[in-house]
Write a protein that holds these residues in place. Structure first.
Motif, PDB file in Angstrom:
ATOM      1  N   VAL A  26       0.856  -1.188   0.000  1.00  0.00           N
ATOM      2  CA  VAL A  26       0.000   0.000   0.000  1.00  0.00           C
ATOM      3  C   VAL A  26       0.897   1.244   0.000  1.00  0.00           C
ATOM      4  O   VAL A  26       1.590   1.510   0.986  1.00  0.00           O
ATOM      5  CB  VAL A  26      -0.942   0.011   1.219  1.00  0.00           C
ATOM      6  CG1 VAL A  26      -1.822   1.253   1.220  1.00  0.00           C
ATOM      7  CG2 VAL A  26      -1.787  -1.258   1.242  1.00  0.00           C
ATOM      8  N   PRO A  27       0.902   2.011  -1.097  1.00  0.00           N
ATOM      9  CA  PRO A  27       1.828   3.149  -1.210  1.00  0.00           C
ATOM     10  C   PRO A  27       1.784   4.137  -0.044  1.00  0.00           C
ATOM     11  O   PRO A  27       2.828   4.588   0.414  1.00  0.00           O
ATOM     12  CB  PRO A  27       1.410   3.825  -2.517  1.00  0.00           C
ATOM     13  CG  PRO A  27       0.809   2.726  -3.324  1.00  0.00           C
ATOM     14  CD  PRO A  27       0.115   1.832  -2.319  1.00  0.00           C
ATOM     15  N   LYS A  28       0.605   4.459   0.479  1.00  0.00           N
ATOM     16  CA  LYS A  28       0.550   5.482   1.532  1.00  0.00           C
ATOM     17  C   LYS A  28       1.101   4.993   2.875  1.00  0.00           C
ATOM     18  O   LYS A  28       1.336   5.787   3.766  1.00  0.00           O
ATOM     19  CB  LYS A  28      -0.869   6.022   1.703  1.00  0.00           C
ATOM     20  CG  LYS A  28      -1.868   5.066   2.277  1.00  0.00           C
ATOM     21  CD  LYS A  28      -3.221   5.760   2.386  1.00  0.00           C
ATOM     22  CE  LYS A  28      -4.256   4.864   3.008  1.00  0.00           C
ATOM     23  NZ  LYS A  28      -5.525   5.555   3.185  1.00  0.00           N
ATOM     24  N   TYR A  29       1.351   3.691   3.026  1.00  0.00           N
ATOM     25  CA  TYR A  29       1.904   3.158   4.271  1.00  0.00           C
ATOM     26  C   TYR A  29       3.392   2.824   4.155  1.00  0.00           C
ATOM     27  O   TYR A  29       3.989   2.344   5.096  1.00  0.00           O
ATOM     28  CB  TYR A  29       1.155   1.894   4.702  1.00  0.00           C
ATOM     29  CG  TYR A  29      -0.308   2.109   4.995  1.00  0.00           C
ATOM     30  CD1 TYR A  29      -0.766   3.292   5.559  1.00  0.00           C
ATOM     31  CD2 TYR A  29      -1.239   1.132   4.711  1.00  0.00           C
ATOM     32  CE1 TYR A  29      -2.104   3.496   5.825  1.00  0.00           C
ATOM     33  CE2 TYR A  29      -2.583   1.317   4.981  1.00  0.00           C
ATOM     34  CZ  TYR A  29      -3.006   2.498   5.538  1.00  0.00           C
ATOM     35  OH  TYR A  29      -4.328   2.689   5.810  1.00  0.00           O
ATOM     36  N   GLU A  70       1.021   8.146  17.057  1.00  0.00           N
ATOM     37  CA  GLU A  70      -0.052   9.019  16.577  1.00  0.00           C
ATOM     38  C   GLU A  70      -1.066   8.218  15.770  1.00  0.00           C
ATOM     39  O   GLU A  70      -2.243   8.531  15.744  1.00  0.00           O
ATOM     40  CB  GLU A  70       0.529  10.123  15.705  1.00  0.00           C
ATOM     41  CG  GLU A  70       1.360  11.120  16.471  1.00  0.00           C
ATOM     42  CD  GLU A  70       1.939  12.184  15.556  1.00  0.00           C
ATOM     43  OE1 GLU A  70       1.365  12.454  14.481  1.00  0.00           O
ATOM     44  OE2 GLU A  70       2.976  12.748  15.921  1.00  0.00           O
ATOM     45  N   ARG A  71      -0.589   7.178  15.108  1.00  0.00           N
ATOM     46  CA  ARG A  71      -1.457   6.399  14.224  1.00  0.00           C
ATOM     47  C   ARG A  71      -0.919   4.971  14.167  1.00  0.00           C
ATOM     48  O   ARG A  71       0.287   4.747  14.070  1.00  0.00           O
ATOM     49  CB  ARG A  71      -1.405   7.031  12.854  1.00  0.00           C
ATOM     50  CG  ARG A  71      -2.179   6.371  11.800  1.00  0.00           C
ATOM     51  CD  ARG A  71      -2.179   7.295  10.599  1.00  0.00           C
ATOM     52  NE  ARG A  71      -2.190   6.504   9.395  1.00  0.00           N
ATOM     53  CZ  ARG A  71      -1.957   6.972   8.207  1.00  0.00           C
ATOM     54  NH1 ARG A  71      -1.665   8.237   8.052  1.00  0.00           N
ATOM     55  NH2 ARG A  71      -2.009   6.218   7.160  1.00  0.00           N
ATOM     56  N   LEU A  72      -1.828   3.997  14.226  1.00  0.00           N
ATOM     57  CA  LEU A  72      -1.446   2.593  14.119  1.00  0.00           C
ATOM     58  C   LEU A  72      -2.210   1.943  12.980  1.00  0.00           C
ATOM     59  O   LEU A  72      -3.400   2.208  12.789  1.00  0.00           O
ATOM     60  CB  LEU A  72      -1.749   1.831  15.409  1.00  0.00           C
ATOM     61  CG  LEU A  72      -0.930   2.207  16.640  1.00  0.00           C
ATOM     62  CD1 LEU A  72      -1.468   1.474  17.861  1.00  0.00           C
ATOM     63  CD2 LEU A  72       0.525   1.876  16.435  1.00  0.00           C
ATOM     64  N   ILE A  73      -1.554   1.099  12.243  1.00  0.00           N
ATOM     65  CA  ILE A  73      -2.188   0.320  11.183  1.00  0.00           C
ATOM     66  C   ILE A  73      -2.092  -1.132  11.633  1.00  0.00           C
ATOM     67  O   ILE A  73      -1.001  -1.631  11.910  1.00  0.00           O
ATOM     68  CB  ILE A  73      -1.452   0.493   9.828  1.00  0.00           C
ATOM     69  CG1 ILE A  73      -1.291   1.958   9.465  1.00  0.00           C
ATOM     70  CG2 ILE A  73      -2.138  -0.314   8.745  1.00  0.00           C
ATOM     71  CD1 ILE A  73      -2.586   2.723   9.309  1.00  0.00           C
TER      72      ILE A  73
END
Length: 87
Positions: A26-29, A70-73
């Motif tokens: 996934v490019p944005k990750y 701040e953010r978790l995937i």
């Protein structure tokens, strides 16, 4: 890639590495770091480095160490082999 069984070779192969390949596609990750259990064997961590298309920071998280982000995937595993039932 924090998981109670991530250090087990079978779980690692059917759950951890496929999740890594999915998120890496996934490019944005692509620039996000990867958090792994601190006790994970160094061979497993090296395999993560080898499977990544581009270098990422790998954060080793010790047991009971808080992870502040701040953010978790988080991806559900593409396959699941239940661990034994221990506390």
């Amino acid at each position: 890639l924090l998981h109670q069984s991530a250090g087990n070779y079978a779980h690692y192969m059917v759950e951890v590495l496929p999740k890594l390949l999915l998120i890496d596609a996934v490019p944005k990750y692509r620039g996000l770091p990867v958090a792994v259990d601190g006790w994970m064997h160094s061979n497993h961590v090296r395999a993560i480095e080898l499977f990544l298309r581009r270098p990422r920071e790998i954060i080793r998280v010790a047991p009971r160490q808080p992870l502040i982000a701040e953010r978790l995937i988080d991806l559900t595993p593409p396959a699941y082999a239940p661990p034994d039932l221990r506390s």
